[in-house]
Design an enzyme around this catalytic site. Sequence first.
Site, PDB file in Angstrom:
ATOM      1  N   SER A 145       0.840  -1.210   0.000  1.00  0.00           N
ATOM      2  CA  SER A 145       0.000   0.000   0.000  1.00  0.00           C
ATOM      3  C   SER A 145       0.872   1.256   0.000  1.00  0.00           C
ATOM      4  O   SER A 145       2.013   1.224   0.485  1.00  0.00           O
ATOM      5  CB  SER A 145      -0.867   0.006   1.265  1.00  0.00           C
ATOM      6  OG  SER A 145      -1.509   1.249   1.413  1.00  0.00           O
ATOM      7  N   TYR A 158      -1.565  -0.969  10.428  1.00  0.00           N
ATOM      8  CA  TYR A 158      -1.729  -1.387   9.027  1.00  0.00           C
ATOM      9  C   TYR A 158      -0.514  -0.967   8.202  1.00  0.00           C
ATOM     10  O   TYR A 158       0.053  -1.768   7.455  1.00  0.00           O
ATOM     11  CB  TYR A 158      -3.017  -0.770   8.477  1.00  0.00           C
ATOM     12  CG  TYR A 158      -3.288  -1.023   7.004  1.00  0.00           C
ATOM     13  CD1 TYR A 158      -3.910  -2.195   6.590  1.00  0.00           C
ATOM     14  CD2 TYR A 158      -2.932  -0.085   6.039  1.00  0.00           C
ATOM     15  CE1 TYR A 158      -4.162  -2.430   5.239  1.00  0.00           C
ATOM     16  CE2 TYR A 158      -3.179  -0.316   4.695  1.00  0.00           C
ATOM     17  CZ  TYR A 158      -3.794  -1.477   4.297  1.00  0.00           C
ATOM     18  OH  TYR A 158      -4.035  -1.698   2.960  1.00  0.00           O
TER      19      TYR A 158
HETATM   20  N1  LIG Z   1      -8.900  -0.805  -0.662  1.00  0.00           N
HETATM   21  C1  LIG Z   1      -7.878   0.030  -0.611  1.00  0.00           C
HETATM   22  O1  LIG Z   1      -8.038   1.270  -0.606  1.00  0.00           O
HETATM   23  C2  LIG Z   1      -6.463  -0.519  -0.599  1.00  0.00           C
HETATM   24  C3  LIG Z   1      -5.402   0.388  -0.801  1.00  0.00           C
HETATM   25  C4  LIG Z   1      -4.097  -0.089  -0.816  1.00  0.00           C
HETATM   26  C5  LIG Z   1      -3.850  -1.445  -0.631  1.00  0.00           C
HETATM   27  N2  LIG Z   1      -4.903  -2.291  -0.424  1.00  0.00           N
HETATM   28  C6  LIG Z   1      -4.577  -3.721  -0.249  1.00  0.00           C
HETATM   29  O2  LIG Z   1      -5.173  -4.439  -1.324  1.00  0.00           O
HETATM   30  C7  LIG Z   1      -5.458  -5.786  -0.875  1.00  0.00           C
HETATM   31  C8  LIG Z   1      -6.903  -6.115  -1.198  1.00  0.00           C
HETATM   32  O3  LIG Z   1      -7.737  -5.208  -0.489  1.00  0.00           O
HETATM   33  P1  LIG Z   1      -9.279  -4.963  -0.830  1.00  0.00           P
HETATM   34  O4  LIG Z   1      -9.505  -3.513  -0.735  1.00  0.00           O
HETATM   35  O5  LIG Z   1      -9.643  -5.725  -2.066  1.00  0.00           O
HETATM   36  O6  LIG Z   1      -9.906  -5.617   0.509  1.00  0.00           O
HETATM   37  P2  LIG Z   1     -11.237  -6.457   0.793  1.00  0.00           P
HETATM   38  O7  LIG Z   1     -12.288  -6.183  -0.230  1.00  0.00           O
HETATM   39  O8  LIG Z   1     -11.534  -6.216   2.229  1.00  0.00           O
HETATM   40  O9  LIG Z   1     -10.728  -7.963   0.586  1.00  0.00           O
HETATM   41  C9  LIG Z   1      -9.822  -8.560   1.476  1.00  0.00           C
HETATM   42  C10 LIG Z   1      -9.710 -10.040   1.149  1.00  0.00           C
HETATM   43  O10 LIG Z   1      -8.864 -10.648   2.123  1.00  0.00           O
HETATM   44  C11 LIG Z   1      -9.571 -11.712   2.759  1.00  0.00           C
HETATM   45  N3  LIG Z   1      -9.125 -11.866   4.140  1.00  0.00           N
HETATM   46  C12 LIG Z   1      -9.130 -10.928   5.128  1.00  0.00           C
HETATM   47  N4  LIG Z   1      -8.719 -11.499   6.278  1.00  0.00           N
HETATM   48  C13 LIG Z   1      -8.437 -12.800   6.008  1.00  0.00           C
HETATM   49  C14 LIG Z   1      -7.989 -13.905   6.793  1.00  0.00           C
HETATM   50  N5  LIG Z   1      -7.758 -13.804   8.120  1.00  0.00           N
HETATM   51  N6  LIG Z   1      -7.814 -15.105   6.187  1.00  0.00           N
HETATM   52  C15 LIG Z   1      -8.055 -15.253   4.860  1.00  0.00           C
HETATM   53  N7  LIG Z   1      -8.488 -14.244   4.064  1.00  0.00           N
HETATM   54  C16 LIG Z   1      -8.677 -13.034   4.641  1.00  0.00           C
HETATM   55  C17 LIG Z   1     -11.035 -11.304   2.656  1.00  0.00           C
HETATM   56  O11 LIG Z   1     -11.944 -12.391   2.782  1.00  0.00           O
HETATM   57  P3  LIG Z   1     -12.601 -12.823   4.213  1.00  0.00           P
HETATM   58  O12 LIG Z   1     -12.887 -11.551   4.967  1.00  0.00           O
HETATM   59  O13 LIG Z   1     -13.815 -13.625   3.854  1.00  0.00           O
HETATM   60  O14 LIG Z   1     -11.550 -13.656   4.879  1.00  0.00           O
HETATM   61  C18 LIG Z   1     -11.052 -10.748   1.237  1.00  0.00           C
HETATM   62  O15 LIG Z   1     -11.076 -11.819   0.304  1.00  0.00           O
HETATM   63  C19 LIG Z   1      -5.112  -5.803   0.607  1.00  0.00           C
HETATM   64  O16 LIG Z   1      -3.814  -6.324   0.786  1.00  0.00           O
HETATM   65  C20 LIG Z   1      -5.130  -4.336   0.998  1.00  0.00           C
HETATM   66  O17 LIG Z   1      -4.348  -4.075   2.126  1.00  0.00           O
HETATM   67  C21 LIG Z   1      -6.192  -1.867  -0.415  1.00  0.00           C
END
Ligand SMILES: NC(=O)c1ccc[n+]([C@@H]2O[C@H](COP(=O)([O-])OP(=O)(O)OC[C@H]3O[C@@H](n4cnc5c(N)ncnc54)[C@H](OP(=O)(O)O)[C@@H]3O)[C@@H](O)[C@H]2O)c1
Length: 248
Positions: A145, A158
């Site tokens: 990130s 985070y």
């Molecule tokens: N959204 C943003 O603004 C943003 C910005 C920069 C970076 N990111 C990064 O991008 C990546 C994807 O984020 P996103 O925004 O797509 O998030 P999201 O929609 O919340 O998806 C997160 C995924 O991780 C899974 N997960 C969370 N905890 C888990 C656990 N304990 N065991 C197994 N699976 C788990 C969730 O499924 P379950 O909850 O069902 O387990 C879901 O499939 C992450 O690494 C995040 O840090 C996001």
Amino acid sequence: MSDLPPIGPASVVVVSGGSRGLGLAIVTDVLDRGAKVAAFARTITPELQQLADAHPDRVLVASVDVNDHKALTAFIKDAEAALGPIDALVNNAAVGQDAMHIHMSPQQIGDIIATNLTSPLVLTRAVLRRIMARGGRGRVVMVTSVCAQRGYSGLVAYSATKGGLDSAMRTLAREMHGRVLVNSVAPGFFASEMSSVLGDQQLETIARRTPSGRMVEPDNIVPVVRTLLFEDTNLNGQVITIDGGSSI
Ligand SMILES: NC(=O)c1ccc[n+]([C@@H]2O[C@H](COP(=O)([O-])OP(=O)(O)OC[C@H]3O[C@@H](n4cnc5c(N)ncnc54)[C@H](OP(=O)(O)O)[C@@H]3O)[C@@H](O)[C@H]2O)c1
């Protein structure tokens, strides 16, 4: 002088957190490229199940908590039995944060570090050990990130996990000595369940302050992950920031 040939395109890719958001978009794209995918999350969404039903020979999905290391190891074993030797990993699963550090309990801090840093490293180790054991080659992509590079209130633990992964990524790239290419993609904020804590006003501000004039979308990140998984770029040990220029 050693002169390793280029690493071929990924053929069996593990995607953590492949059930929704960016992870689901990556799973879909990997399938579109003709590769096989082993994806897990705690809850299998209808969208992920649909992909598994549509491609039973190329997709394995399971409900696994990344912090359950026994289940994680079993999943990797099952994935190789079902799909063949794993040669790529996308460490995408993570949990977000929306609280000032002084309001976080030690337990909450530990939970974020376990899910976003310790467990991805455990998963990476499990995949790399299998690749190494058979003398294979591979690719690892960490989803980190911009929070690892700039300060954002409410995201202390985070940010620490994402910075930790970027640092681990660089050292791992050196340890793997070209046998495995290891890189990070560092997205800016994009709309997902994780970022849903941001209000409309905050999202508008982010878009307004983004030099490219718009917020990042998963569709902007997917082609970069695709390149790291499938192309011969010789990129190794790099953090590729995808944020419309917000961090410049
Ligand atoms: N959204 C943003 O603004 C943003 C910005 C920069 C970076 N990111 C990064 O991008 C990546 C994807 O984020 P996103 O925004 O797509 O998030 P999201 O929609 O919340 O998806 C997160 C995924 O991780 C899974 N997960 C969370 N905890 C888990 C656990 N304990 N065991 C197994 N699976 C788990 C969730 O499924 P379950 O909850 O069902 O387990 C879901 O499939 C992450 O690494 C995040 O840090 C996001």
